[in-house]
Design a protein around this motif. Structure first.
Motif, short mmCIF file in Angstrom:
data_model
loop_
_atom_site.label_atom_id
_atom_site.label_comp_id
_atom_site.label_asym_id
_atom_site.label_seq_id
_atom_site.Cartn_x
_atom_site.Cartn_y
_atom_site.Cartn_z
N TRP A 235 13.88 -5.73 -14.08
CA TRP A 235 13.25 -4.50 -13.58
C TRP A 235 12.57 -4.85 -12.27
CZ3 TRP A 235 13.30 0.52 -15.26
CH2 TRP A 235 13.80 0.77 -16.55
N TYR A 236 12.52 -3.91 -11.35
CA TYR A 236 11.86 -4.13 -10.08
C TYR A 236 10.45 -3.56 -10.14
CZ TYR A 236 10.69 -3.69 -5.11
OH TYR A 236 10.05 -3.78 -3.90
N ALA A 237 9.46 -4.42 -9.91
CA ALA A 237 8.06 -3.98 -9.85
C ALA A 237 7.73 -3.71 -8.38
CB ALA A 237 7.15 -5.06 -10.42
N PRO A 238 7.52 -2.47 -7.98
CA PRO A 238 7.36 -2.13 -6.56
C PRO A 238 6.05 -2.63 -5.99
CG PRO A 238 6.96 -0.21 -7.92
CD PRO A 238 7.46 -1.28 -8.85
N PRO A 239 5.91 -2.62 -4.67
CA PRO A 239 4.66 -3.08 -4.04
C PRO A 239 3.46 -2.24 -4.50
CG PRO A 239 6.41 -2.91 -2.41
CD PRO A 239 6.92 -2.27 -3.67
N LEU A 240 2.32 -2.91 -4.63
CA LEU A 240 1.09 -2.23 -5.02
C LEU A 240 0.04 -2.27 -3.91
CD1 LEU A 240 0.52 -3.30 -8.75
CD2 LEU A 240 1.54 -1.19 -7.86
N HIS A 241 0.43 -2.67 -2.71
CA HIS A 241 -0.52 -2.70 -1.61
C HIS A 241 -0.57 -1.34 -0.91
CE1 HIS A 241 2.93 -2.87 1.03
NE2 HIS A 241 3.35 -4.02 0.49
N GLY A 242 -1.44 -1.24 0.07
CA GLY A 242 -1.64 0.04 0.75
C GLY A 242 -0.75 0.27 1.94
N GLY A 243 0.33 -0.52 2.08
CA GLY A 243 1.22 -0.37 3.22
C GLY A 243 2.20 0.78 3.07
N ALA A 244 3.03 0.97 4.10
CA ALA A 244 3.97 2.09 4.12
C ALA A 244 4.98 2.01 3.00
CB ALA A 244 4.67 2.14 5.47
N ASP A 245 5.36 0.79 2.59
CA ASP A 245 6.32 0.66 1.50
C ASP A 245 5.63 0.54 0.15
OD1 ASP A 245 5.25 -1.82 2.07
OD2 ASP A 245 7.07 -2.93 1.63
N GLY A 246 4.32 0.77 0.14
CA GLY A 246 3.56 0.68 -1.10
C GLY A 246 2.85 1.99 -1.41
N LEU A 247 1.53 1.96 -1.38
CA LEU A 247 0.73 3.09 -1.83
C LEU A 247 0.06 3.85 -0.69
CD1 LEU A 247 -1.00 1.22 -4.81
CD2 LEU A 247 1.01 2.70 -4.92
#
Length: 431
Positions: A235-247
C-alpha cells in the motif's frame, strides 16, 4: 618476497574487515545506556488510564494480537522483504509474556531497542520511534500492560533469511540507523505543536509507514514523512507534510477529521490506515488529534525517494487506454465520484487532486478497484459508505485502463498503469 608481502597485506586487510564490524557490534552491545528516571506514580489509577490511552495511541493491540487470538498475546505475522517476523506476547504471563519484566526492562525495550536480557530487537518493533517517549509514559504503558489478564502463549520464532536471522548483526544496523533519543520540545513552537510532534514522532510512529525505506529496511528521512510504499503490504502511504504534494490544500480541521473519523472532504482511509483510525486514532481526544494536525500541516515539503516509474507506451496505445478507461469510468464510477472526479464528500472522496490515487504509486488505486473497501466505522462516521470490488468482473487490462484514466484526468498526472502491474497487485494478500 613480494608475494609474501602481498599475502601479509591481504591477511591484515581481512583481519580489519572482521575486527571492525566486531568492534562496532561489541560497542553496541556493551555501550552505556541511559536508564531514565523512574518515579512512583502518585495516582496509580490515573497512571493506568494514561497507559491505556498510550497503548491505543500506539495501536499496540493491533500488532500484538494474532487474528482470532487473545489481545496482546502476540503471534501476528509481520511480513517483510527479509522474511516473516512474529510479534511477541506482552501480557503479564510470567513464562511466555513480560510478567517477569521490570519497568526498567520495558524502558530498555522502548528507548534502546533491547530485550530483557539485552538482545537486540528487530526494528519491525518500532523502537526507532518509541525511543522518543518519556520515561513517565513508558512506565504508564508498562503499568497498563501489567494490569491485563496474563495469557500463556509461547512466542513464535521469526523465519528470516540468512544473514538477517543473525540477531547480533543488528549491532551494525543500529550503528548506522539508530540513536536512542528522548523527544526534546522545540522552544520556538507552542505547546500544541510540540504535543503533536511528540505523538507523531513517538507513540504514533507515523514514519513507519509514511517514509520510504532503503534496502536494509531503515526509514529514509523519517521525520520528513514524504510518503512511501509499505513493505510487503504493498500500500502507498502518501506524504503527510504541508507541501504541494502533501497536505498544503488541507485545513487542520480536515486533517483532524481524517485522523479521527477516517473521512474528510479530501480523502477517505482504506487499507492499513483504516485499521489505524478504527483501532487507534479515533480514541484519541480532540486536543491531541488537533495537535497532530497542526504539526503535520507545518512540516516542509520533501521529495519522496522511491517514486515508481509509470508504464511507457506509444501515443496511440496511450490514447486507446484512456478511451477504454473513460468508458469504464462512465459505467462504473461516475455515479459516486462525479464526471469531473469531484466526488461527493465525505461519503465519496474526490479523485481529482487526490495524492493517494494520483501520486507516484498506483498501488492504492489498483487495489481499491480490485478489492473495494470501506473506511473504518468510527464514532464520527458510524455507517461508512464503501466501494464495491470490481476485480471479479474486470480483466487486468480493464482495471489498468480505468486506473490509468483516473490517474491522468482532471489535472492528475499520475502516469499510466500496465496490466502486468494490476496482475501483481491482484495476488497481494489483503492484509
Amino acid at each position: 618476497m613480494k608475494r609474501t608481502h602481498f599475502f601479509k597485506s591481504l591477511g591484515v586487510l581481512a583481519a580489519l574487515l572482521i575486527a571492525l564490524p566486531a568492534a562496532v557490534i561489541g560497542w553496541q552491545w556493551l555501550g552505556p545506556e541511559e536508564r531514565g528516571a523512574a518515579t512512583p506514580a502518585p495516582d496509580p489509577t490515573r497512571q493506568l488510564a494514561q497507559g491505556q490511552y498510550l497503548a491505543r495511541a500506539g495501536n499496540c493491540m493491533a500488532c500484538h494480537t494474532a487474528r482470532g487470538g487473545a489481545p496482546y498475546a502476540g503471534g501476528r505475522a509481520i511480513a517483510s522483504p527479509f522474511g516473516t517476523l512474529y510479534t511477541s506476547n506482552i501480557t503479564p504471563d510470567k513464562t511466555t509474556g513480560i510478567g517477569q519484566w521490570s519497568a526498567d526492562d520495558f524502558w530498555r525495550a522502548l528507548h534502546h531497542g533491547r530485550g530483557k536480557e539485552g538482545q537486540f530487537l528487530y526494528p519491525a518493533f518500532p523502537y526507532t520511534s518509541y525511543t522518543r517517549l518519556s520515561r513517565a509514559d513508558s512506565d504508564a504503558l508498562f503499568a497498563y500492560l501489567q494490569s491485563l489478564p496474563p495469557v500463556a502463549r509461547a512466542n513464535q520464532a521469526h523465519t528470516l533469511r540468512f544473514p538477517y536471522d543473525q540477531r547480533m548483526l543488528l549491532g551494525l544496523w543500529r550503528a548506522l540507523y539508530f540513536t536512542p533519543q528522548s523527544y526534546q520540545p522545540d522552544p520556538r513552537q507552542d505547546a500544541q505543536w510540540n504535543r503533536g510532534a511528540y505523538l507523531v514522532q513517538g507513540a504514533g510512529h507515523c514514519s513507519a509507514c509514511h517514509s520510504a525505506r532503503n534496502r536494509l529496511g531503515a526509514s529514509i528521512e523519517p521525520l520528513a514523512l514524504a510518503g512511501g510504499v509499505i513493505p510487503a503490504l504493498q500500500w502507498y502511504a502518501p506524504p503527510l507534510h504541508g507541501g504541494a504534494d502533501g497536505l498544503q490544500d488541507w485545513s487542520t480541521a480536515d486533517i483532524a477529521a481524517l485522523l479521527k473519523t477516517g473521512v474528510s472532504p479530501h480523502a477517505v482511509t482504506l487499507g492499513p490506515m483504516s485499521e489505524i483510525v478504527g483501532r487507534s486514532l479515533q480514541y484519541l481526544n480532540d486536543a491531541d488529534v488537533s495537535a497532530m494536525a497542526v504539526y503535520l500541516k507545518s512540516l516542509p515539503a520533501s521529495a519522496a525517494d522511491d517514486a515508481a516509474r509509470p508504464a511507457s507506451v506509444e501515443p496511440a496505445e496511450a490514447e486507446r487506454i484512456m478511451k477504454q478507461g473513460k468508458q469504464l469510468y462512465g459505467t462504473l464510477c461516475v455515479d459516486c465520484h462525479g464526471g469531473k472526479g469531484q466526488g461527493s464528500a465525505p461519503d465519496y472522496p474526490p479523485l481529482a487532486g487526490n495524492r493517494a490515487i494520483a501520486g507516484p504509486h498506483p498501488a492504492n488505486a489498483v487495489r481499491a478497484v480490485l478489492n473495494g473497501g470501506f473506511p473504518p466505522s468510527t464514532a464520527g462516521n458510524p455507517y461508512p459508505f464503501g466501494m464495491p470490488p470490481f476485480g471479479p468482473q474486470l480483466s487486468d487490462q480493464e482495471v489498468a485502463a480505468v486506473v490509468s484514466y483516473v490517474r491522468n484526468s482532471w489535472g492528475n498526472q499520475g502516469g499510466l498503469v500496465s496490466a502486468a502491474e494490476v496482475n501483481r497487485y491482484r495476488s497481494v494478500p489483503l492484509d
